[in-house]
Scaffold this motif. Structure first.
Motif, PDB file in Angstrom:
ATOM      1  N   GLU A  19      -9.763  -9.736   0.276  1.00 35.22           N
ATOM      2  CA  GLU A  19     -11.165 -10.073   0.525  1.00 35.22           C
ATOM      3  C   GLU A  19     -12.042  -9.810  -0.694  1.00 35.22           C
ATOM      4  OE1 GLU A  19     -12.738 -11.593   2.791  1.00 35.22           O
ATOM      5  OE2 GLU A  19     -10.999 -11.857   4.099  1.00 35.22           O
ATOM      6  N   ARG A  63      -3.507  10.846   6.921  1.00 41.69           N
ATOM      7  CA  ARG A  63      -3.306  11.577   8.165  1.00 41.69           C
ATOM      8  C   ARG A  63      -2.432  10.845   9.165  1.00 41.69           C
ATOM      9  NH1 ARG A  63      -7.735  11.766  10.840  1.00 41.69           N
ATOM     10  NH2 ARG A  63      -8.811  10.563   9.262  1.00 41.69           N
ATOM     11  N   MET A  95       1.505   1.895  -3.648  1.00 48.04           N
ATOM     12  CA  MET A  95       0.306   2.439  -4.299  1.00 48.04           C
ATOM     13  C   MET A  95      -0.188   3.705  -3.616  1.00 48.04           C
ATOM     14  SD  MET A  95      -0.828   0.755  -6.908  1.00 48.04           S
ATOM     15  CE  MET A  95      -2.582   0.468  -7.118  1.00 48.04           C
ATOM     16  N   MET A 128      -3.776  -3.238  -8.417  1.00 50.86           N
ATOM     17  CA  MET A 128      -3.703  -4.016  -7.183  1.00 50.86           C
ATOM     18  C   MET A 128      -4.981  -4.798  -6.951  1.00 50.86           C
ATOM     19  SD  MET A 128      -2.366  -2.615  -3.558  1.00 50.86           S
ATOM     20  CE  MET A 128      -2.233  -3.713  -2.146  1.00 50.86           C
ATOM     21  N   LYS A 177       0.820  -1.206   0.000  1.00 48.60           N
ATOM     22  CA  LYS A 177       0.000   0.000   0.000  1.00 48.60           C
ATOM     23  C   LYS A 177       0.856   1.259   0.000  1.00 48.60           C
ATOM     24  CE  LYS A 177      -4.443  -1.631   1.640  1.00 48.60           C
ATOM     25  NZ  LYS A 177      -5.426  -1.629   2.737  1.00 48.60           N
ATOM     26  N   PHE A 184      -6.891  -7.429  -3.854  1.00 50.11           N
ATOM     27  CA  PHE A 184      -6.840  -7.536  -2.400  1.00 50.11           C
ATOM     28  C   PHE A 184      -7.290  -8.900  -1.904  1.00 50.11           C
ATOM     29  CE2 PHE A 184      -7.545  -3.229  -3.799  1.00 50.11           C
ATOM     30  CZ  PHE A 184      -6.550  -2.544  -3.141  1.00 50.11           C
ATOM     31  N   ARG A 230      -2.727   9.071  -9.331  1.00 49.67           N
ATOM     32  CA  ARG A 230      -3.966   8.641  -9.983  1.00 49.67           C
ATOM     33  C   ARG A 230      -3.716   8.122 -11.384  1.00 49.67           C
ATOM     34  NH1 ARG A 230      -6.649  13.048  -7.871  1.00 49.67           N
ATOM     35  NH2 ARG A 230      -6.559  14.173  -9.834  1.00 49.67           N
ATOM     36  N   THR A 260     -10.407  -0.160  -3.244  1.00 48.11           N
ATOM     37  CA  THR A 260     -10.397  -0.661  -4.624  1.00 48.11           C
ATOM     38  C   THR A 260     -10.593   0.496  -5.606  1.00 48.11           C
ATOM     39  OG1 THR A 260     -11.384  -2.719  -3.861  1.00 48.11           O
ATOM     40  CG2 THR A 260     -11.453  -2.296  -6.228  1.00 48.11           C
ATOM     41  N   ASN A 302     -17.662  -2.888  -5.031  1.00 52.93           N
ATOM     42  CA  ASN A 302     -18.735  -2.050  -4.497  1.00 52.93           C
ATOM     43  C   ASN A 302     -20.071  -2.769  -4.681  1.00 52.93           C
ATOM     44  OD1 ASN A 302     -20.658  -0.052  -3.952  1.00 52.93           O
ATOM     45  ND2 ASN A 302     -19.216   1.552  -4.535  1.00 52.93           N
ATOM     46  N   LEU A 315      -1.809   3.987  -0.783  1.00 56.04           N
ATOM     47  CA  LEU A 315      -3.209   3.779  -0.402  1.00 56.04           C
ATOM     48  C   LEU A 315      -3.413   3.846   1.107  1.00 56.04           C
ATOM     49  CD1 LEU A 315      -4.145   0.802  -2.771  1.00 56.04           C
ATOM     50  CD2 LEU A 315      -4.893   3.173  -2.950  1.00 56.04           C
ATOM     51  N   ALA A 358      -7.548   2.498  -5.860  1.00 59.14           N
ATOM     52  CA  ALA A 358      -6.517   1.735  -6.576  1.00 59.14           C
ATOM     53  C   ALA A 358      -6.792   1.697  -8.077  1.00 59.14           C
ATOM     54  CB  ALA A 358      -6.446   0.308  -6.018  1.00 59.14           C
ATOM     55  N   LYS A 359      -8.040   1.912  -8.464  1.00 59.79           N
ATOM     56  CA  LYS A 359      -8.378   1.962  -9.893  1.00 59.79           C
ATOM     57  C   LYS A 359      -8.011   3.296 -10.504  1.00 59.79           C
ATOM     58  CE  LYS A 359     -12.808   0.407  -9.682  1.00 59.79           C
ATOM     59  NZ  LYS A 359     -14.140   0.101 -10.267  1.00 59.79           N
ATOM     60  N   ASP A 405     -13.714  -1.650   2.174  1.00 59.58           N
ATOM     61  CA  ASP A 405     -12.704  -2.134   1.227  1.00 59.58           C
ATOM     62  C   ASP A 405     -12.930  -1.619  -0.187  1.00 59.58           C
ATOM     63  OD1 ASP A 405     -11.518  -3.516   3.229  1.00 59.58           O
ATOM     64  OD2 ASP A 405     -12.257  -5.490   2.645  1.00 59.58           O
ATOM     65  N   TYR A 406     -14.197  -1.489  -0.593  1.00 54.77           N
ATOM     66  CA  TYR A 406     -14.442  -1.083  -1.981  1.00 54.77           C
ATOM     67  C   TYR A 406     -13.921   0.320  -2.250  1.00 54.77           C
ATOM     68  CZ  TYR A 406     -18.543   1.490  -0.280  1.00 54.77           C
ATOM     69  OH  TYR A 406     -19.361   2.356   0.378  1.00 54.77           O
ATOM     70  N   THR A 443     -15.599  -8.218  -0.168  1.00 57.02           N
ATOM     71  CA  THR A 443     -15.864  -6.821   0.176  1.00 57.02           C
ATOM     72  C   THR A 443     -15.133  -5.826  -0.718  1.00 57.02           C
ATOM     73  OG1 THR A 443     -14.097  -6.945   1.820  1.00 57.02           O
ATOM     74  CG2 THR A 443     -16.341  -7.294   2.606  1.00 57.02           C
ATOM     75  N   SER A 444     -14.270  -6.332  -1.610  1.00 54.12           N
ATOM     76  CA  SER A 444     -13.460  -5.411  -2.411  1.00 54.12           C
ATOM     77  C   SER A 444     -14.242  -4.740  -3.531  1.00 54.12           C
ATOM     78  CB  SER A 444     -12.260  -6.143  -3.017  1.00 54.12           C
ATOM     79  OG  SER A 444     -11.412  -6.566  -1.986  1.00 54.12           O
ATOM     80  N   ARG A 497      -2.066   4.575 -10.707  1.00 54.02           N
ATOM     81  CA  ARG A 497      -2.949   3.567 -10.114  1.00 54.02           C
ATOM     82  C   ARG A 497      -3.964   3.048 -11.126  1.00 54.02           C
ATOM     83  NH1 ARG A 497      -4.530   7.494  -5.628  1.00 54.02           N
ATOM     84  NH2 ARG A 497      -2.878   7.302  -4.089  1.00 54.02           N
ATOM     85  N   GLY A 498      -4.038   1.724 -11.223  1.00 53.90           N
ATOM     86  CA  GLY A 498      -5.049   1.136 -12.086  1.00 53.90           C
ATOM     87  C   GLY A 498      -4.646   1.102 -13.545  1.00 53.90           C
TER      88      GLY A 498
END
Ligand SMILES: Nc1ncnc2c1ncn2[C@@H]1O[C@H](COP(=O)(O)OP(=O)(O)O)[C@@H](O)[C@H]1O
Ligand SMILES: [Mg+2]
Lengths: 351, 320
Positions: A104, A65, A59, A100, A56, A102, A91, B221, A110, A61, B224-225, B217-218, A107-108, A94-95
């Motif tokens: 899970e 703070r 990336m 990247m 992370k 993950f 930006r 993601t 949406n 991520l 990361a996109k 988590d989303y 939950t990754s 990334r992607g």
């Protein structure tokens, strides 16, 4: 691996700290490694050793703070230092250039947008395709990750897919802009053993097809053996050993690496396939790191020097080749014995 | 979607029948006629009132009759007190109520969501802390302070010192399409006070919801996109946050119609809340019975509406 090959990602002295209620912790401490084009690099270590924080950090991520990436850290990618790059520059990368996935898959994604929408989003950010072009590309990607009934899936929602299929979708999203590097953080840990193997096979195949380098993070050395070219072993925020997979598996230099290898369940004991490797003792807390070697409490070969002085990460090239970056160990008494002392004298760390 | 709505409606029919049964039974525990005209009235007077409402018939028959009236929206019984048909009382009190509660709810929700999104966007910053401090402060002040200060500075003071009487606090006149300015005069100030009154609580609630969504988590993601922070907040997070937001709005929806009793009382507005309170005080049986039946229907309809909205926002609801 040809020595002339240039790394596409150079991480130098990456140090990532967190502000916490109990003070500042250094979760990743002076980590350096290269990623070469098209290779699969494994990063292994027990839970909490800093694998996720490393990826992370690359990336960017981590929560802005509470995270401090040491200003001396360098993460060089195509002439940009990602450690200090601004959001706009990140930006773009990334992607598109570095993607990247993950741990899970449940939950990754949406939950309130369709699979098609979520693929489309990445394409919208990084390509000039129009909406029908993007849809075609999205479908192509779902077919590439061997999604059954790909066309229908575009209009489905994540909850309609199984964990394995969702991870395929994540891979499709990650690879849709053909990135140079795919960072996969424990991509199969949450999946059943059979699905795990399928996903790893898929990643292997796609890596070849798209010529993407993969940084595969896992605590499972079995996975490393299956797909990686090189491997980095981390312990309590530090790299303690690195080298080609074959070397690491056949002649581990660090007692920790050997303990990890011994904890791999033998094939045939499938029931233990998902258990974390167990090594006696516990990882030291990041708040109370010992002065010397971080593995000392659990090491059967501990000497006074291990308690007094933290070993440096030094080259142990099989041929003793000076400056070969591919085989390194952080131990005063590497298991093969011979190659360590000249290196130590050469760099002159000994008092 | 339609079968889903139909199913929900079907499930709620027995619920509604049950509510009406309980309401009607409760209203008859003490003889409503005696309660209204008092112990000293003659037996003939009581009997006449009873017959006019059908109260002397068997309960089952009364229940059936009343249900039929509700279903056919026939509220022709007369109020004992006002001597007007209940239907016309309902109709004349619903408009004043809605003229306050609908604008207040829409404004509060829009403003609260906007502020909470901004606060969550810069969460942890000074702006965020100042906004949340303001919200808590706003919540902690008594409703009466808002009403008194609002009436003083909104209506009394400008009129006395500037001679401008934009807002009035009494003498409500009906709002019609040709006299929309009446809305400004009689309803705008109560709306403003209601918004100020509720905005603090809503903002805090929505911010908490949004901040929690932003840790999912989303979100990682999406970043990361290559998504921008506004995209993440206003597209990814917002749509997920709509689920608890809708619940919150829907819970307050029945009050749209029952009306803001407090505002109607302080501003002398003849809305549904005030009408019902008056009816209860004067034991006006036909009005009480009809209003409770209507309120129960409204609660059930908003419940169904909530489920439908969920289904629209959350794909996981749709299949189950
Ligand atoms: N945001 C954070 N704030 C504070 N500590 C963190 C944060 N993220 C990770 N850490 C700590 O950093 C260490 C490394 O974590 P991580 O990289 O997630 O381990 P893993 O190797 O299992 O992926 C852990 O001790 C963890 O508690
Ligand atoms: Mg991890």
């Amino acid at each position: 691996m040809t020595p002339a090959r240039r790394p596409i990602l150079e991480v130098r002295g990456l140090t990532t700290r967190f502000r916490t209620d109990r003070g500042i912790v250094t979760a990743v401490d002076d980590v350096s490694f290269d990623v070469f084009a098209g290779e699969t690099l494994g990063i292994v270590g027990e839970s909490g050793c800093g694998k996720t924080v490393t990826s992370k950090s690359i990336m960017r991520l981590l929560p802005a703070r509470t995270t401090i990436i040491d200003p001396k850290s360098r993460i060089m990618f195509e002439g940009t230092n990602l450690a200090s790059a601004d959001e706009r520059a990140m930006r773009k990368i990334r992607g598109d250039r570095i993607a990247m996935i993950f741990q899970e898959p449940m939950t990754s994604l949406n939950p309130v947008f369709t699979i098609g929408w979520q693929l489309d989003e990445a394409l919208k950010y990084h390509t000039d395709l129009d909406s029908s072009g993007r849809r075609k590309r999205a479908l192509e990607m779902l077919r590439l990750v061997e999604m059954p009934e790909a066309e229908r899936r575009l209009d489905e929602y994540p909850h309609q897919l199984s964990g394995g299929m969702r991870q395929r979708v994540m891979i499709a999203i990650a690879l849709c802009c053909e990135p140079d590097i795919l960072i996969a953080d424990e991509p199969t840990t949450a999946l059943d053993v059979t699905i795990q193997a399928q996903i790893l096979d898929l990643m292997e195949g796609l890596k070849r097809k798209l010529d993407t380098a993969i940084v595969l993070i896992t605590h499972n050395l079995g996975v490393v053996a299956q797909v990686c070219d090189r491997v980095i072993v981390m312990y309590a925020g530090r790299i303690i050993e690195s080298g080609p997979v074959h070397d690491i598996f056949h002649s581990p230099e660090h007692p920790y690496t050997r303990a990890l290898l011994r904890s791999i369940p033998k094939s045939g004991h499938k029931a233990h396939g998902r258990r974390l490797p167990t090594i006696e003792g516990i990882v030291p807390s990041l708040f109370e790191l010992p002065k010397g070697c971080r593995f000392q409490d659990r090491c059967e070969y501990r000497q006074q020097r291990c308690i007094d002085v933290e070993p440096e990460l030094l080259d142990v090239g099989v041929g003793g080749r000076v400056g070969d970056p591919l085989r390194q160990v952080r131990c005063h008494f590497p298991l093969s014995g011979a190659s360590s002392s000249p290196t130590i004298e050469r760099t002159g760390v000994e008092p | 979607m339609w079968p889903y709505i139909a199913r929900k409606l079907l499930y709620n029919i027995p619920v509604y029948l049950g509510i009406i049964l309980i309401v009607m039974a409760c209203l008859r525990v003490n003889d409503p006629v005696t309660a209204y005209i008092g112990k000293n009235a003659s037996e003939e007077q009581k009997q006449a009132l009873r017959t006019s409402m059908g109260l002397d018939e068997p309960f089952a028959l009364q229940y059936g009759r009343f249900l039929l009236k509700v279903v056919t929206l026939d509220f022709s019984e007369r109020s004992w007190e006002l001597k007007r048909p209940v239907g016309s009382i309902l109709a004349s009190s619903v408009v004043p109520s809605l003229s306050i509660t609908i604008p207040a709810l829409i404004l509060t929700t829009l403003i609260a969501i906007t502020i909470s999104l901004c606060a969550a966007y810069v969460r942890g910053s000074l702006t965020d802390r100042v906004l949340m401090f303001g919200a808590v402060l706003g919540m902690s002040i008594s409703l009466l302070v808002y009403v008194v200060l609002g009436q003083y500075f909104g209506a009394y003071w400008p009129k006395q010192n500037l001679g401008i009487g934009v807002f009035a606090i009494e003498g409500y006149r009906p709002i019609t399409l040709s006299s929309l300015n009446n809305w400004v005069t009689y309803c705008m100030l109560p709306v403003i006070i209601t918004v100020v009154l509720t905005i603090g609580y809503d903002t805090r609630f929505y911010r908490a919801v949004i901040v929690e969504e932003a840790t999912r988590d989303y979100v990682t993601t999406a970043i990361a996109k290559g998504a921008t922070k506004p995209k993440v907040m206003f597209v990814h997070v917002l749509k997920n946050a709509m689920i608890p937001v809708i619940t919150h709005v829907m819970i307050t929806l029945p009050f749209l119609v029952t009306g803001s009793i407090v505002m109607e009382t302080y501003f002398n507005i003849p809305g549904m809340g005030r009408t019902l309170i008056t009816a209860i005080n004067s034991k006006d049986f036909p009005v009480i019975q009809a209003f409770t039946a209507v309120f129960a229907a409204i609660f059930i309809v908003t419940n169904i509406l909530t489920d439908v909205l969920y289904a629209l926002v959350d794909p996981r609801v749709r299949l189950s």
